[in-house]
Design an enzyme around this catalytic site. Structure first.
Site, PDB file in Angstrom:
ATOM      1  CE  LYS A 130      -4.487   0.832   0.315  1.00  0.00           C
ATOM      2  NZ  LYS A 130      -5.619  -0.065  -0.014  1.00  0.00           N
ATOM      3  CG  ASP A 170      -7.253   3.164  -0.883  1.00  0.00           C
ATOM      4  OD1 ASP A 170      -7.615   1.983  -0.876  1.00  0.00           O
ATOM      5  OD2 ASP A 170      -7.402   3.910   0.116  1.00  0.00           O
TER       6      ASP A 170
HETATM    7  N1  GLU Z   1      -7.315   0.131  -2.883  1.00  0.00           N
HETATM    8  C1  GLU Z   1      -8.076  -1.034  -3.182  1.00  0.00           C
HETATM    9  C2  GLU Z   1      -8.088  -1.958  -1.986  1.00  0.00           C
HETATM   10  O1  GLU Z   1      -8.109  -1.496  -0.871  1.00  0.00           O
HETATM   11  C3  GLU Z   1      -7.660  -1.696  -4.479  1.00  0.00           C
HETATM   12  C4  GLU Z   1      -6.232  -2.140  -4.574  1.00  0.00           C
HETATM   13  C5  GLU Z   1      -5.826  -2.636  -5.942  1.00  0.00           C
HETATM   14  O2  GLU Z   1      -6.670  -2.681  -6.846  1.00  0.00           O
HETATM   15  O3  GLU Z   1      -4.648  -2.982  -6.070  1.00  0.00           O
HETATM   16  O4  GLU Z   1      -8.157  -3.154  -2.086  1.00  0.00           O
END
Ligand code: GLU
Length: 451
Positions: A130, A170
């Site tokens: 992340k 996100d």
């Molecule tokens: N931010 C999204 C999550 O919390 C998607 C992450 C992604 O698609 O890599 O899962």
């Protein structure tokens, strides 16, 4: 076999807290997983002696960097950027980028930790990561956002790659920001490759990616209801948030014959007793993504609704609740209020929106409760499918992706039932998700030896 490996849960958590001072969101996320995993590994010596959980709760690396940019008034602005690469045992690091003033290292470490389990649950080969920044896109011009994104990527590009780490969107990072970051990556590296997901459909994005998280959370809810012989049709739903996840969750509830009563943003919530129809949802999508307005404007357009400034929607009586805004947005008292008002099912579109105490309330009342790491995994699952399409240089149609998303959510639900069924008809989805996710990553880590 070292005796010191067999610490109990509270000693383990003391260690986590000591090593991560002040990182409350991170320790909360670890605690939630550890309480289930300790039970699961009690009689499994191999996980203890290999210190698997301890290793999972220590990110592979935390990259922190300065992001300098110039605003429209020629002021130099300095922000902090991060990428937390938590675990790549089962695939390249994968997870979104968040731009929001609340972003800290603790928040990103919790999200990267959660992502590791979530991604494992999808069954696709993705590790957990992340990233983000405390940059606030609200009120910024397009060119300011572009300059920030370019500066952010000018550092990030050296740490990522289609086989290394594949970021996505996100909170605060949508199609516009992904476009600017992808453009900068391509410019620096002179490579067109699937290094980000959530891309525009014209340049390698996948059908269904924008819808996937919200739709997926409703499919998960539908699976939970079905398991108990119920359905979404005819039920009322309270939803928080008004971004990509919340609006698509509202859309799917409506399509399945449910009635959505609320949506919100950080300023307050709107309550529309007539139901937030598809037409109204389209209006909100336009408000949020094109006009970049506030949810309070809804009541000027639709007179059936009321706006509740500074409040969250959990006091509104409903059958279903979908927290789709952000972490810790639903606390113990609010969970009690939902239970008192007769809520039947809760499905989390956001990451860790319910506090630990709130989760206990749902469990004690035997409410169907789908935690974010299972319920909102549809988004990253379709990101995984975007990676596959990019690698093969093909694109699948909407129908096929829609079917794949439905199947993936069914599979995730099934794994939660496998490990979370208490034998008396109640499924502890938190336990199911934690153990299923843990087991897959842990077994890969065992295969690698001490690394
Ligand atoms: N931010 C999204 C999550 O919390 C998607 C992450 C992604 O698609 O890599 O899962």
């Amino acid at each position: 076999m070292a005796v010191s490996d067999h610490v109990d849960l509270s000693t383990f958590m003391e260690g986590v807290k000591k090593r991560n001072p002040g990182q409350t969101e991170f320790t909360q996320a670890v605690q939630e997983v550890a309480q289930d995993v300790f039970g699961f590994i009690a009689d499994k010596e191999e996980y203890h002696s290999a210190q698997i959980l301890r290793r999972m709760a220590e990110p592979d690396r935390v990259l922190s960097f300065r992001v300098c940019w110039e605003d429209d008034n020629h002021n130099i602005r300095v922000q902090r950027g991060w990428r937390v690469q938590n675990n790549n045992a089962i695939g390249p690091y994968k997870g979104g980028i968040r731009f929001h003033p609340s972003v800290t290292e603790s928040v990103l470490k919790f999200l990267a930790f959660e992502q590791t389990f979530k991604n494992a649950l999808t069954g696709l080969p993705m590790g957990g990561g992340k990233g983000g920044s405390n940059f606030n896109p609200r009120g910024k011009s397009d060119s300011e956002v572009m300059r920030f994104c370019q500066s952010f990527m000018t550092e990030l590009y050296r740490h990522i790659g289609p086989d290394t780490d594949v970021p996505a969107g996100d909170i605060g990072v949508g199609g516009r920001e992904i476009g600017y970051m992808f453009g900068q990556y391509k410019r620096i590296t002179n490579r067109w490759e699937g290094v980000l997901t959530g891309k525009g459909i014209e340049y390698g994005g996948s059908q269904m990616r924008p819808e996937a998280t919200g739709y997926g959370a409703v499919y998960f809810l539908r699976n939970m209801l079905k398991h108990q012989g119920h359905d979404v049709e005819g039920k009322t739903a309270v939803i928080s948030g008004s971004g990509n996840v919340a609006t698509h969750a509202a859309e799917k509830v409506t399509q399945l014959g449910g009635k959505v009563l609320t949506l919100s943003d950080s300023g307050g919530f709107i309550h529309d007793p007539d139901g937030i129809s598809q037409e109204k949802i389209d209006w909100i999508k336009h408000l949020k993504t094109v006009k970049r307005g506030r949810i309070s404007e809804y009541v000027d357009e639709f007179s059936s609704a009321s706006y509740h400034e500074g409040e969250r929607p959990w006091g509104v009586t409903c059958d279903l609740a979908l927290p789709c805004a952000t972490q810790n947005e639903l606390n113990e008292d609010e969970a009690k209020m939902l239970v008192k008002n007769g809520v039947q099912g809760v499905s989390e579109g956001a990451n860790m929106p319910t506090t630990l105490e709130g989760v206990h309330v749902f469990h004690d009342a035997k409410i169907m409760y789908g935690p974010g790491k299972a319920a909102n995994a549809g988004g990253v699952a379709v990101s995984g499918l975007e990676m596959s399409q990019n690698a093969e240089r093909i694109s699948w149609n909407e129908e096929r992706l829609g079917e794949m998303l439905t199947e993936l959510m069914e599979g995730i639900h099934g794994k939660c039932v496998e490990y979370g069924d208490d034998g008396n008809g109640y499924v502890d989805y938190v336990k199911g998700a934690n153990i299923a996710g843990f087991k897959k990553v842990a077994d890969a880590m065992l295969a690698f030896g001490v690394v």
